[in-house]
Design a protein around this motif. Sequence first.
Motif, short mmCIF file in Angstrom:
data_model
loop_
_atom_site.label_atom_id
_atom_site.label_comp_id
_atom_site.label_asym_id
_atom_site.label_seq_id
_atom_site.Cartn_x
_atom_site.Cartn_y
_atom_site.Cartn_z
N VAL A 98 0.85 -1.19 0.00
CA VAL A 98 0.00 0.00 0.00
C VAL A 98 0.89 1.24 0.00
N PRO A 100 -0.01 4.85 0.47
CA PRO A 100 -1.13 5.75 0.78
C PRO A 100 -0.86 7.19 0.32
N GLU A 112 -3.93 3.22 -4.14
CA GLU A 112 -3.16 3.26 -2.92
C GLU A 112 -2.78 1.81 -2.59
N PHE A 113 -3.80 0.91 -2.42
CA PHE A 113 -3.49 -0.52 -2.31
C PHE A 113 -3.18 -1.08 -3.69
N SER A 144 -8.53 2.23 -3.22
CA SER A 144 -8.30 3.35 -2.31
C SER A 144 -8.16 2.86 -0.87
N VAL A 145 -7.62 3.72 -0.03
CA VAL A 145 -7.68 3.50 1.42
C VAL A 145 -9.07 3.93 1.88
N THR A 147 -10.30 3.50 5.19
CA THR A 147 -10.22 4.04 6.55
C THR A 147 -8.84 3.74 7.11
N LYS A 148 -8.46 4.47 8.16
CA LYS A 148 -7.19 4.22 8.83
C LYS A 148 -7.39 3.67 10.24
N TYR A 156 -4.02 0.82 7.55
CA TYR A 156 -4.65 1.16 6.27
C TYR A 156 -5.56 0.00 5.88
N PRO A 158 -8.51 -1.36 3.02
CA PRO A 158 -8.94 -1.10 1.64
C PRO A 158 -10.33 -0.50 1.55
N PRO B 97 -5.90 -5.68 4.61
CA PRO B 97 -5.60 -4.54 5.49
C PRO B 97 -4.20 -4.71 6.10
N HIS B 217 -13.92 -3.96 4.65
CA HIS B 217 -12.51 -3.88 4.24
C HIS B 217 -12.20 -4.81 3.06
#
Lengths: 227, 227
Positions: A98, A100, A112-113, A144-145, A147-148, A156, A158, B97, B217
């Motif tokens: 990833v 980010p 990002e991923f 995309s990411v 959420t964190k 991170y 997905p 993740p 996720h």
Amino acid sequence: MTKLQGSVYYYGGCIKEALEPVFVIPILGFEMSEQKLLKGTLASLPVFLLTGALSVQVRPTIAADYSHHSKEYAKFNKAGELVRPTDYREWIFVGAPVTPKDMNDGKPAFPEFHNVYIDPTSWAHYKKTGEFRSGTIIVKELASVGTKQSASGNGYFPGEFLGIAATVKDTKRFADRPNNWAYFGFDDKPRAAAQPDDACAACHKANAAQDMVFTQHYPVLRAAKSK
Amino acid sequence: MTKLQGSVYYYGGCIKEALEPVFVIPILGFEMSEQKLLKGTLASLPVFLLTGALSVQVRPTIAADYSHHSKEYAKFNKAGELVRPTDYREWIFVGAPVTPKDMNDGKPAFPEFHNVYIDPTSWAHYKKTGEFRSGTIIVKELASVGTKQSASGNGYFPGEFLGIAATVKDTKRFADRPNNWAYFGFDDKPRAAAQPDDACAACHKANAAQDMVFTQHYPVLRAAKSK
């Protein structure tokens, strides 16, 4: 919680490789080399069918034995463009780095991923030989990411798919390309022309661990090779 | 560049599902419902074999058509322990993740990459129904972060495998468990007993988006469901 959004679309992976009705008939005590099988019709087959017909059990194909896999997954049109693969989510996953946005000033080279897959035929070959065969297609699907933060902690996670890129090794079609690999960016397009060598190949050549593939980030490939 | 190391071992995924020699014989113009096929021998089969025997082509099985997949992937021993799955790297990848050490005070609940797979039979069912069938096994393979910098930028890049965990949904075997899911931690062990509900199930029940699975996720599952 940071929520990063990219352009969103879905691309399903429910393609069936064998659309026609097929039967798998195990014929006990009947052995034949793979090479002979591949030659097509067998002079001795009718005898086996006659003797075996009343006792064999018919069942739908359930085999996912990649060791005899001979299907070619990289398809090109007459213009030499790579046709977008449709079933790659049912191929062999090799790793998901990833990169980010928030670690790359908002503009990573590939957001990002990076979910990376190898086609099943070339996976079978790689397991046997540790090498990428002519015909290998590797797909990188970007996501995309989302959420964190999640129940399992900070990190991170997905989000949504953004598009795909692919690379194909072909000793004939790409005889003049570095190590015979060519690179293709699809985003959401149905086909793609090969990128110029300086767009992708140069970086892969300089930095990837094995034959222009970033095996240093793909533990699945390294583990298969070590066996 | 930060290099984080975990305990390292390899666990190969080269299991073949069909070890016996099998032939695939497509019989054109011959249609039959899946249900009928599953009933076993067919009264009308010999006729088709006789008429088709001289013209059919015999080839080794290359099908990876999951739509007819009926194999059960979750195996238990007599003590009720889940036997460690061996071929999960050839299952369907659903998402990865990452909960890095350096974002979780050095001690994430699950270090660090979570490569998550669903078994092919349950994948086929999920594509059709959008639900997790009884018999579903989901494997989470953990991998360390190998590096935080590569040619594609800054981020998290997989290192080495650390171990696996799994969850199985079974309406009979786990009739008393929340939503019939039980959870298993293997590390590097060959079998594992189900964890107490408060160890895993409680968090999944409270936080996962669909039937105790963190589909929020896993874009591969969401995309399959949307089709």
